[in-house]
Scaffold this motif. Structure first.
Motif, PDB file in Angstrom:
ATOM      1  N   ARG A 165      -1.910   9.065  -6.145  1.00 55.09           N
ATOM      2  CA  ARG A 165      -0.693   9.000  -4.963  1.00 55.09           C
ATOM      3  C   ARG A 165      -1.091   8.113  -3.732  1.00 55.09           C
ATOM      4  N   ASN A 166      -2.309   7.461  -3.868  1.00 57.30           N
ATOM      5  CA  ASN A 166      -2.598   6.564  -2.611  1.00 57.30           C
ATOM      6  C   ASN A 166      -3.400   5.444  -3.430  1.00 57.30           C
ATOM      7  N   GLY A 167      -2.872   3.989  -2.892  1.00 56.40           N
ATOM      8  CA  GLY A 167      -3.481   3.083  -3.538  1.00 56.40           C
ATOM      9  C   GLY A 167      -2.553   1.697  -3.100  1.00 56.40           C
ATOM     10  N   SER A 168      -2.764   0.737  -3.833  1.00 58.03           N
ATOM     11  CA  SER A 168      -1.899  -0.509  -3.424  1.00 58.03           C
ATOM     12  C   SER A 168      -1.855  -1.366  -4.781  1.00 58.03           C
ATOM     13  N   GLY A 169      -1.058  -2.277  -4.625  1.00 64.09           N
ATOM     14  CA  GLY A 169      -0.700  -3.168  -5.784  1.00 64.09           C
ATOM     15  C   GLY A 169       0.148  -4.475  -5.348  1.00 64.09           C
ATOM     16  N   ARG A 170       0.202  -5.192  -5.950  1.00 66.29           N
ATOM     17  CA  ARG A 170       1.261  -6.350  -5.781  1.00 66.29           C
ATOM     18  C   ARG A 170       2.520  -5.974  -6.438  1.00 66.29           C
ATOM     19  N   LEU A 171       3.487  -6.496  -5.651  1.00 68.40           N
ATOM     20  CA  LEU A 171       4.968  -6.157  -6.132  1.00 68.40           C
ATOM     21  C   LEU A 171       5.188  -7.297  -7.194  1.00 68.40           C
ATOM     22  N   ILE A 172       5.659  -6.716  -8.404  1.00 68.16           N
ATOM     23  CA  ILE A 172       5.961  -7.819  -9.441  1.00 68.16           C
ATOM     24  C   ILE A 172       7.393  -7.493  -9.983  1.00 68.16           C
ATOM     25  N   LYS A 173       7.811  -6.536  -9.809  1.00 67.91           N
ATOM     26  CA  LYS A 173       9.237  -6.460 -10.143  1.00 67.91           C
ATOM     27  C   LYS A 173      10.116  -5.430  -9.467  1.00 67.91           C
ATOM     28  N   LYS A 174      11.506  -5.748  -9.324  1.00 65.29           N
ATOM     29  CA  LYS A 174      12.284  -4.729  -8.714  1.00 65.29           C
ATOM     30  C   LYS A 174      13.650  -4.556  -9.461  1.00 65.29           C
ATOM     31  N   GLU A 175      13.877  -3.608  -9.972  1.00 62.85           N
ATOM     32  CA  GLU A 175      14.680  -3.234 -10.765  1.00 62.85           C
ATOM     33  C   GLU A 175      16.235  -2.562 -10.071  1.00 62.85           C
ATOM     34  N   PRO A 176      17.392  -2.911 -10.292  1.00 60.50           N
ATOM     35  CA  PRO A 176      18.455  -2.452  -9.692  1.00 60.50           C
ATOM     36  C   PRO A 176      18.713  -0.979 -10.333  1.00 60.50           C
ATOM     37  N   PRO A 177      19.583  -0.281  -9.671  1.00 62.35           N
ATOM     38  CA  PRO A 177      20.196   1.057 -10.461  1.00 62.35           C
ATOM     39  C   PRO A 177      20.687   0.777 -11.696  1.00 62.35           C
ATOM     40  N   ARG A 178      20.713   1.820 -12.363  1.00 61.41           N
ATOM     41  CA  ARG A 178      21.490   1.640 -13.901  1.00 61.41           C
ATOM     42  C   ARG A 178      22.371   2.801 -14.101  1.00 61.41           C
ATOM     43  N   SER A 179      23.640   2.723 -14.586  1.00 67.61           N
ATOM     44  CA  SER A 179      24.503   3.599 -14.857  1.00 67.61           C
ATOM     45  C   SER A 179      24.731   3.385 -16.520  1.00 67.61           C
ATOM     46  N   ARG A 180      24.631   4.500 -17.319  1.00 68.95           N
ATOM     47  CA  ARG A 180      24.924   4.671 -18.618  1.00 68.95           C
ATOM     48  C   ARG A 180      26.026   5.695 -18.584  1.00 68.95           C
ATOM     49  N   ALA A 181      26.352   5.939 -19.857  1.00 65.85           N
ATOM     50  CA  ALA A 181      27.321   7.079 -20.140  1.00 65.85           C
ATOM     51  C   ALA A 181      26.605   8.516 -20.049  1.00 65.85           C
ATOM     52  N   THR A 182      25.595   8.476 -20.140  1.00 65.27           N
ATOM     53  CA  THR A 182      24.572   9.961 -20.197  1.00 65.27           C
ATOM     54  C   THR A 182      23.699   9.949 -18.888  1.00 65.27           C
ATOM     55  N   TYR A 183      23.302   8.633 -18.472  1.00 61.45           N
ATOM     56  CA  TYR A 183      22.372   8.693 -17.577  1.00 61.45           C
ATOM     57  C   TYR A 183      22.475   7.792 -16.297  1.00 61.45           C
ATOM     58  N   THR A 184      21.873   8.222 -15.275  1.00 59.42           N
ATOM     59  CA  THR A 184      21.963   7.218 -14.168  1.00 59.42           C
ATOM     60  C   THR A 184      20.654   7.173 -13.679  1.00 59.42           C
ATOM     61  N   SER A 185      20.000   6.045 -13.161  1.00 62.94           N
ATOM     62  CA  SER A 185      18.709   5.749 -12.608  1.00 62.94           C
ATOM     63  C   SER A 185      18.814   5.095 -11.509  1.00 62.94           C
ATOM     64  N   PRO A 186      17.736   5.543 -10.466  1.00 62.11           N
ATOM     65  CA  PRO A 186      17.837   4.763  -9.209  1.00 62.11           C
ATOM     66  C   PRO A 186      17.267   3.433  -9.150  1.00 62.11           C
ATOM     67  N   ARG A 195       0.993  -0.955   0.099  1.00 57.11           N
ATOM     68  CA  ARG A 195      -0.006   0.165  -0.111  1.00 57.11           C
ATOM     69  C   ARG A 195       0.977   1.147  -0.074  1.00 57.11           C
ATOM     70  N   TYR A 196       0.510   2.313  -0.714  1.00 58.05           N
ATOM     71  CA  TYR A 196       1.422   3.482  -0.668  1.00 58.05           C
ATOM     72  C   TYR A 196       0.535   4.718  -0.347  1.00 58.05           C
ATOM     73  N   SER A 197       0.713   5.853   0.254  1.00 62.21           N
ATOM     74  CA  SER A 197       0.146   6.876   0.398  1.00 62.21           C
ATOM     75  C   SER A 197       1.006   8.156   0.579  1.00 62.21           C
ATOM     76  N   ASP A 198       0.302   9.260   0.289  1.00 63.54           N
ATOM     77  CA  ASP A 198       0.997  10.473   0.612  1.00 63.54           C
ATOM     78  C   ASP A 198       0.615  11.235   1.968  1.00 63.54           C
ATOM     79  N   GLY A 199      -0.244  10.512   2.678  1.00 62.00           N
ATOM     80  CA  GLY A 199      -0.544  11.079   4.145  1.00 62.00           C
ATOM     81  C   GLY A 199      -1.598  11.927   4.224  1.00 62.00           C
ATOM     82  N   THR A 200      -2.161  12.545   2.785  1.00 63.98           N
ATOM     83  CA  THR A 200      -3.492  13.346   2.925  1.00 63.98           C
ATOM     84  C   THR A 200      -4.685  12.675   2.877  1.00 63.98           C
ATOM     85  N   ALA A 201      -5.729  13.298   3.380  1.00 61.44           N
ATOM     86  CA  ALA A 201      -6.966  12.717   3.513  1.00 61.44           C
ATOM     87  C   ALA A 201      -7.538  12.766   2.389  1.00 61.44           C
ATOM     88  N   LYS A 202      -8.518  11.908   2.094  1.00 57.98           N
ATOM     89  CA  LYS A 202      -9.087  11.521   0.778  1.00 57.98           C
ATOM     90  C   LYS A 202     -10.376  12.476   0.595  1.00 57.98           C
TER      91      LYS A 202
END
Length: 158
Positions: free
Chosen positions: A39-60, A17-24
């Motif tokens: 910004r508020n809901g839930s779901g089933r965890l289906i994938k986890k991706e490690p951080p990536r580093s490329r020559a021009t871009y880095t993603s967490p 479940r994820y939430s931003d802490g604000t009231a509906k």
């Protein structure tokens, strides 16, 4: 929990479940409600991706939640998925973990496996896989060791 904790501790198949802490907001405020729902809901965890580093871009590192499928008559038209970076400002909570004996149907895609289906047992997983062919799919059973490690390391569902 932070997004980073979910990435580190939650196993594939967990309901998050994820939430931003604000009231509906009230239903009459459609735009505010739509923003809140994104910004508020839930779901089933289906994938986890490690951080990536490329020559021009880095993603967490990031993870993907499956929130549901849209369609009718047994035909899925749209699969609703959301991907969150470990740098997300939202708060996350592990609602449910896969039970011992459940079987994950996984597929290797890129650097990490993706959950295709979570079945109650091996027989159900094999039936699902027989009717939904994937070239690199394999089965992974949830074991007592995995669940025990979660309890010992303090990762029990909140």
């Amino acid at each position: 929990m932070s997004a980073h904790t979910i990435y580190d501790c939650a196993v594939l198949g967990s309901v998050i479940r994820y939430s931003d802490g604000t009231a509906k907001p009230p239903v009459r405020f459609r735009k505010k409600l739509s923003t809140w729902e994104s910004r508020n809901g839930s779901g089933r965890l289906i994938k986890k991706e490690p951080p990536r580093s490329r020559a021009t871009y880095t993603s967490p590192a990031c993870f993907t939640l499956h929130e549901g499928d849209l369609g009718g008559g047994g035909v899925i038209v749209v699969s609703v998925r959301r991907t969150w970076s470990v740098e997300s400002d939202l708060r996350f909570q592990i609602v449910e973990r896969p039970a011992i004996g459940m079987v994950r149907v996984l597929q290797d895609v890129g650097d990490s496996p993706e959950l295709l289906h979570l079945a109650r047992d091996r027989e159900a997983a094999e039936r699902w896989l027989a009717s939904n062919t994937y070239s690199r799919a394999y089965l992974d059973e949830v074991t007592a060791d995995e669940v025990g490690a979660d309890v010992i390391e303090g990762r029990a569902a909140a």
